[in-house]
Design an enzyme around this catalytic site. Sequence first.
Site, short mmCIF file in Angstrom:
data_model
loop_
_atom_site.label_atom_id
_atom_site.label_comp_id
_atom_site.label_asym_id
_atom_site.label_seq_id
_atom_site.Cartn_x
_atom_site.Cartn_y
_atom_site.Cartn_z
N GLU A 269 0.83 -1.22 0.00
CA GLU A 269 0.00 0.00 0.00
C GLU A 269 0.86 1.26 0.00
O GLU A 269 0.58 2.23 0.70
CB GLU A 269 -0.93 -0.01 1.22
CG GLU A 269 -1.93 -1.16 1.19
CD GLU A 269 -2.84 -1.18 2.40
OE1 GLU A 269 -2.42 -0.76 3.50
OE2 GLU A 269 -3.99 -1.61 2.25
N GLU B 222 -6.85 -7.24 -1.69
CA GLU B 222 -7.52 -7.17 -0.39
C GLU B 222 -9.01 -6.93 -0.63
O GLU B 222 -9.44 -5.82 -0.92
CB GLU B 222 -6.91 -6.09 0.50
CG GLU B 222 -5.48 -6.39 0.92
CD GLU B 222 -4.93 -5.44 1.97
OE1 GLU B 222 -5.69 -4.55 2.43
OE2 GLU B 222 -3.74 -5.58 2.34
#
Length: 632
Positions: free
Chosen positions: A181, A265
């Site tokens: 991320e 995710e």
Amino acid sequence: MTKKICAIFLMLLFIVPLSVQAQQHSFEIKNGDFVSDGKPVRVLSGEMHYPRIPHQYWRHRMQMLKAMGLNAVATYVFWNIHEPEPGEWDFEGDKNLAEYIRIAGEEGLMVILRPGPYVCAEWEFGGYPWWLQNVEGLELRRDNEQFLKYTQLYIDRLYQEVGDLQITKGGPIIMVQAENEFGSYVSQRKDIPLEEHRRYNAKIVQQLKDAGFDAPMFTSDGSWLFEGGSVPGALPTANGESNIDNLKKVVDEYNGGEGPYMVAEFYSGWLAHWLEPHPQVSATSTARQTEKYLQNNVSFNYYMAHGGTNFGFTSGANNDKTHGIQPDLTSYDYDAPVSEAGWVTPKFDSIRNVIQQYVDYPLPDAPEAMPVIEIAAIELDKIAILDTENLPKVQSDKPLTFEQLNQGYGYVLYRKHFNQPISGTLEVKGLRDYALVYADGEKAGELNRYFNNYTMDIDIPFNSTLEIFVENMGRINYGTEIVRNTKGIISPVTINDMVIEGGWEMIQFPMDKAPDFEEMNKNCVYDNTETVALSLIGRPALYKASFNLSETGDTFLDMEDWGKGIVFINGKNIGRYWSLGPQQTLYIPGCWLNEGENEIIIFEQQHDKPHSSVNTTKIPVLTTLKKLSTTE
């Protein structure tokens, strides 16, 4: 050697390599698809983290994923549990990542490895070792020579453990994630030039390759953050992206105009903090989104498929504009399809029902749940106060941080003696994170970073002592504050705006192992009678008991009637409790209990009332939030 034996020997030389070769598999990203053994495949993965599950239960949880219809498991790698001190490595027991991966392969699951070095994961410090903050000149998560020196050492050591388990070497690891991320961090750290961000990200990719990781690589970001997070040569995947058209559009833009398309995710639940309502994600919405992905040839990874538990001091924290810190629960149940204790849930059933319509392999039945027991009330027969008499004490002109004391976790008692009386407003603006304050041995109040509550009235009599007992509630694991993550008291203490300097004394309670009652000062250990317990009210206390079991099984310790603290079962720290909730029970894995004698030690910080026993229950309580005030 006879001719016959020679012939057999030569046959074996040829047969063994052929046998090994027959077990080899391939996985690549090719022509817009994931291709396994030459055939296009959808990756249906579930996130599940090895240190959040006792290693005795790993295979059971893998079988749960298979029964849900998944063909892969994804896991972060947590640098800080593997290198607790510089150069000291630990890959044993619940940290045996290689064994975890081997079990996945044996159960027919592909493995997605997410080594970071930053992982977030609601994990202490986002997976970074706390001691990195003591390295002079080191700046986290950027193109910094000192930082990259340590990340390379970590990545190289990790490769020694799991490199041979890649698909390219015959193992089950099909993909390796670079960083994590990072696009989000880039969007938050605009003080750093974009060019430097990109240099850093590319260097992490190169470090992975230099170590020997050669399975396909990918990055993981929100779809609107690919500019900062994507890296040439690594497949961009989109976290939380439910819009199929947007997913394909943005992946094509950053991946040369073709797939494959993956949501690394897919949030089947959500994280939970102390003092806040526990989020819930419906089984229906999760199943519908699953079907949407399957209908459009989108691969995905449920985050989480099974959450597990933040045992010990492993839970991290967030923060926002309102709260100085938002500590994560001990439970990492995450409202996931497989519960914290490994049970089937309605969400599990909903997902399984959808997946079995879209795959060409039969789904096995879910394995039986681990046995669950309820232990009769455990009578707490011993009580003790924290013994400071014979413990080493660090002297300083000012309070020192945990890091300056070379301590990662737990508690530190800060003490300052006053020859003259003083009263007024005590301010501990640098509190990290929670403190009980005592004047002349009496509890004066609590300070709490969650509420940004750093001040209180104080009255210190003549020739007496100010004590501030500070707890580290978990280092921040996400956002820009990750680079400011020291603990304890990190700035001057003032009374009436006057800095209190000179004569500070620090006593350390890392609680890295269960306190040993027998080694404590005999004057500090008592039989737990009502009279004794009442006399110790207001001081942090340790309760101890032994209990016998004729059978073992999972259970949940009911801590709703207690205050705030931690619990040890047979020497293992099963995590933090805080009666304000929403978590009211602590999960005890049955594999950590003994047939016969067992020991429990409870460290109760607040100790506002005496306790004579503690109970267990068969049902966890994770959503009971009590009324809060800013003085809690």
